[in-house]
Design an enzyme around this catalytic site. Structure first.
Site, short mmCIF file in Angstrom:
data_model
loop_
_atom_site.label_atom_id
_atom_site.label_comp_id
_atom_site.label_asym_id
_atom_site.label_seq_id
_atom_site.Cartn_x
_atom_site.Cartn_y
_atom_site.Cartn_z
N GLU A 187 -50.16 17.23 0.39
CA GLU A 187 -49.15 17.78 -0.51
C GLU A 187 -49.42 17.37 -1.96
O GLU A 187 -49.59 16.21 -2.29
CB GLU A 187 -47.74 17.35 -0.11
CG GLU A 187 -46.70 18.03 -0.99
CD GLU A 187 -45.29 17.94 -0.46
OE1 GLU A 187 -44.43 18.68 -0.95
OE2 GLU A 187 -45.05 17.13 0.45
N GLU A 282 -37.34 22.44 1.95
CA GLU A 282 -37.25 21.07 1.46
C GLU A 282 -36.51 21.02 0.13
O GLU A 282 -37.09 20.82 -0.94
CB GLU A 282 -38.64 20.44 1.34
CG GLU A 282 -38.55 18.94 1.27
CD GLU A 282 -39.90 18.29 1.10
OE1 GLU A 282 -40.12 17.27 1.76
OE2 GLU A 282 -40.70 18.77 0.31
#
Length: 307
Positions: A187, A282
């Site tokens: 990420e 998220e």
């Protein structure tokens, strides 16, 4: 909101159990009732706590409620930190409902500090240990994707040396995950300039260097809007290495329609590329209580109506 904040809030909950858009509560309720149970065009995956006002504090009850709303996936960043019994129960319920487990974080406690970039054996050993632990946890919930954050810069080393150190670690991680069909998704984040990976092209280069089907990109739309923008063009440039996508509007990191990102167009593009994987939700809810949870569902119904 940092990745660590999501993990902490998730574990605490487990222990206890619009860019100008407005939605009238009556329209929200009518839309939600009409579409309730209908699956989405993309596989959006909520986190624990997003529907706690409707479903209560028990995560298993909340997963059932998510299913009733039409969601067919979940994310659980802090899954690795749950008890063995909790992990098993989550996995069993997902299997029963036919839902997909999204990412959890491969976190041995060194993601938010100078670690793998340093080249120190102690950090590499801890990473390898956590990868092995993650394999066993993934089996309990039939997970496929695992978030990896390589940590912060080591400012006392040249960038090339740091890249080489992280490359070594990622190759070891890929060697662990590949036999099990698992994919660590790296990420790229915007939380702090201390993070080693901050733009998509950097993560793309690292994945190409690792050269494994078990090392790919987690493209978080919220973070990438903050650090580089030009979302569709940047996704296209790196598409062959993107294996997982997460969502959050900017500014504020709330549900789509609360910020500047034209999510309906972005989702239409992602769908047209043939992506049918998890779309991790998220982000937080823009409004509190049941009203905020209804608003969230209505927002997703709106931006998902791109076909």
């Amino acid at each position: 909101m940092k990745r660590s904040d999501f993990i902490k809030s998730g574990l605490l909950a487990a222990g206890a159990g619009l860019s100008g858009h407005t939605f009238a509560s009556t329209n929200q309720n009518a839309t939600n009732m009409m579409d309730k149970g209908k699956t989405f065009n993309l596989n959006y995956a909520p986190h624990q706590g997003m529907f706690k006002n409707h479903a209560g504090d028990n995560f298993l009850d909340e997963i059932r409620y998510m299913y009733d709303l039409g969601f067919r996936g979940i994310e659980d960043n802090g899954y690795l930190g749950r008890t063995l019994d909790e992990q098993k129960k989550i996995g069993e319920l997902l299997a029963k409902l036919g839902m997909t487990m999204g990412v959890f974080v491969v976190d041995g406690g060194q993601n938010w500090m100078p670690s793998l970039a340093t080249g120190k054996q102690e950090f590499l050993d801890k990473f390898v240990e956590t990868c092995h632990k993650s394999v066993e946890a993934a089996k309990r919930c039939n997970a496929k994707w695992l978030t990896v954050v390589p940590g912060f810069y080591e400012r006392r080393l040249p960038w090339g040396n740091q890249f080489s150190n992280i490359l070594t670690a990622m190759r070891k991680g890929a060697e662990i995950f590949e036999p099990h069909g698992l994919v660590m998704v790296l990420e790229t984040l915007s939380d702090t300039p201390e993070l080693f990976l901050q733009q998509t092209h950097e993560t793309y280069a690292l994945c190409k260097a690792v050269n494994s089907p078990s090392c790919k990109i987690l493209y978080d739309i919220y973070h990438m809007q903050r650090t580089e923008g030009d979302l569709i063009a940047n996704m296209n440039r790196c598409w062959d290495e993107i294996a997982y996508i997460q969502i959050g509007d900017n500014p504020g990191r709330k549900e789509p329609t609360t910020g500047e990102i034209n999510y309906k167009n972005v989702f239409k593009h992602i769908h047209s590329k043939g992506y049918r994987g998890i779309m991790g939700m998220e982000h937080g809810n823009s409004k509190p209580g049941k009203e905020g949870e209804d608003r969230l569902v209505t927002a997703y119904r709106e931006v998902d109506s791109f076909l």
